[in-house]
Design an enzyme around this catalytic site. Structure first.
Site, mmCIF file in Angstrom:
data_model
loop_
_atom_site.group_PDB
_atom_site.id
_atom_site.type_symbol
_atom_site.label_atom_id
_atom_site.label_comp_id
_atom_site.label_asym_id
_atom_site.label_seq_id
_atom_site.Cartn_x
_atom_site.Cartn_y
_atom_site.Cartn_z
ATOM 1 C CB CYS A 62 41.323 32.930 35.870
ATOM 2 S SG CYS A 62 39.544 32.888 35.768
ATOM 3 C CG ASP B 210 47.196 41.339 38.776
ATOM 4 O OD1 ASP B 210 46.504 41.826 39.687
ATOM 5 O OD2 ASP B 210 46.857 40.329 38.126
ATOM 6 C CG HIS C 22 43.832 36.191 36.845
ATOM 7 N ND1 HIS C 22 43.078 36.767 35.846
ATOM 8 C CD2 HIS C 22 42.954 35.607 37.683
ATOM 9 C CE1 HIS C 22 41.797 36.539 36.085
ATOM 10 N NE2 HIS C 22 41.690 35.835 37.193
ATOM 11 C CD GLN D 41 43.776 37.143 44.656
ATOM 12 O OE1 GLN D 41 43.540 37.032 45.863
ATOM 13 N NE2 GLN D 41 42.848 36.917 43.751
ATOM 14 C CE LYS E 174 40.296 39.472 42.199
ATOM 15 N NZ LYS E 174 39.452 38.269 42.041
#
Ligand code: 7TS
Length: 406
Positions: A364, A200, A123, A203, A226
């Site tokens: 993104c 990261d 991202h 998600q 999220k």
């Protein structure tokens, strides 16, 4: 359909709403998730009954607000299986967490010629902060490529790392492709050359169990919004020794122990990294969202969403001219696709008229679009409240829209 997940769906008030006269089918969970009533209640109860600034007042209300805020830190520590609450820094989200690591840890510890490795599927928030740093101190930013299924290759990483590599920054799950990366194995490869590892988790955290000690990552970032929690709150996990040695990212109230005009002594961890009044209700809402996830069970969520993914993949194959973008063997509940002759944005606009919220964009992750030579994809991303009926609605609406557009 699974009765347990039907009951879970009923906890989300927004899903009773109509969009353009149709009941809402929400398939943009990669962008942000909807919120269950209990998270909304935790926030309104905080403002109705518990609101005070934290870490300051000696009065009961402030002490209770502090207990809730610090309790949220402990809930998050357990969720990630971090060793200590000193390793849990509340931030705005993954974007801020990565910028913090870039400007505090990397800017202090790296020098010209050192290398940071990211992957081709990151991202923008795991690309641009490193480019800013590159322009500031002259590091080298290298990109681990992916194959045409949207998978990265461990051997390629093995061949890429060297003594110059100081950081591997990688997403655990791609928002544009759904790929789940083997971050534990990647961390081992990076650690073998002495590099640190940032994961990261934007998600990943809503969809699968995460254990930062098992992954042995040095930094882990998540975003509350999220994972059924509020916007504006996220977490940077970092190993205590790293945080201890890092300079503050921002200065202000709460992050200090003592201040004179000559010299400031910083507060202990994690407060050294939380300048100013924090997002108190955000942390409280996030903790409620974590309890919501834990009560369902992350393994159960992963299994349920795998069923949704398999069903949706099968049903979407009925649509002629549809091409999946991202077909990794290890995939979470994200399906990106294009339809021959149809612009993704036109399709998403028509879907909206049918009450179906999904995303048509570069997500993104422009380099992913460049890899697959498409300007954008249509993306359906699943959450705990989605069901087979949502997928049937999507497929029927896509068929109808396609007939109209072609
Ligand atoms: N990393 C990944 C993998 C993401 O998917 C996102 C947001 C971020 C970082 C940034 O998170 P934030 O909470 O700091 O904004 N992804 C998306 C998306 O797919 N659609 O909208 C935002």
């Amino acid at each position: 359909m699974n009765a347990k997940f039907a009951e879970i769906r009923s906890q989300f008030p927004i899903l009773n709403q109509k969009e353009n006269g149709q009941s809402l089918v929400y398939l943009d969970n990669g962008a942000t998730s909807q919120k269950p009533q209990r998270v909304i209640d935790a926030i309104t109860t905080y403002y109705a009954q518990q609101n005070a600034n934290v870490h300051r007042g000696v009065y009961g209300l402030s002490e209770r607000a502090t207990e809730l805020y610090e309790g949220a830190r402990e809930t998050t520590r357990q969720f990630l299986n971090a060793a200590s609450t000193r390793e849990i820094v509340f931030v705005r989200g993954v974007t801020e967490a990565i910028n913090l690591v870039a400007q505090s840890w990397a800017r202090t510890n790296l020098q010209a010629g050192d290398e940071i490795i990211i992957t081709e599927m990151e991202h923008h928030s795991n690309i641009v902060p490193w480019q800013l740093l590159r322009d500031q101190i002259g590091i080298r930013l290298s990109v681990l490529p992916m194959n045409d299924r949207g998978e990265i290759c461990l051997n390629a990483l093995q061949g890429m790392v060297s003594a110059k590599t100081k950081l591997l920054a990688v997403t655990q799950m791609s928002n544009a492709l759904g790929t789940i990366n083997p971050v534990k194995a990647m961390a081992q490869i990076a650690h073998a050359v002495g590099a640190k590892v940032l994961v990261d988790g934007a998600q990943a955290t809503p969809h699968m169990p995460v254990d930062v000690r098992d992954l042995d990552c040095d930094f882990y970032a998540l975003s509350g919004h999220k994972m059924y929690g509020p916007t504006g709150i996220g977490v940077l996990y970092a190993k205590e020794a790293l945080l201890e040695a890092m300079p503050p990212y921002q200065g202000g109230g709460d992050m200090i122990y003592s201040v004179t005009f000559e010299k400031t002594e910083y507060n202990i961890l994690p407060y050294k990294f939380e300048a100013g009044t924090p997002h108190i209700e955000g942390a409280i809402g996030l903790a409620e969202a974590i309890r919501f996830l834990q009560e369902i069970g992350l393994p159960e969520i992963a299994a349920y969403e795998a069923q949704l993914l398999a069903y949706a993949t099968d049903r979407l194959k009925e649509i002629e001219g549809l091409r999946f973008i991202g077909q990794a063997a290890e995939k979470g509940g994200v399906i990106s696709f294009v339809i021959e002759g149809v612009h993704p944005h036109d399709m998403a606009t028509l879907m909206d008229q049918d009450g179906i919220a999904l995303r048509a964009s570069h997500h993104c992750a422009m380099p992913v679009m460049q890899h697959f030579k498409v300007p954008a994809t249509i993306r359906a991303s699943f959450g705990v409240y989605n069901n087979f009926a949502d997928i049937d609605r999507l497929v029927a609406a896509l068929q109808e829209a396609k007939a109209m557009l072609l």
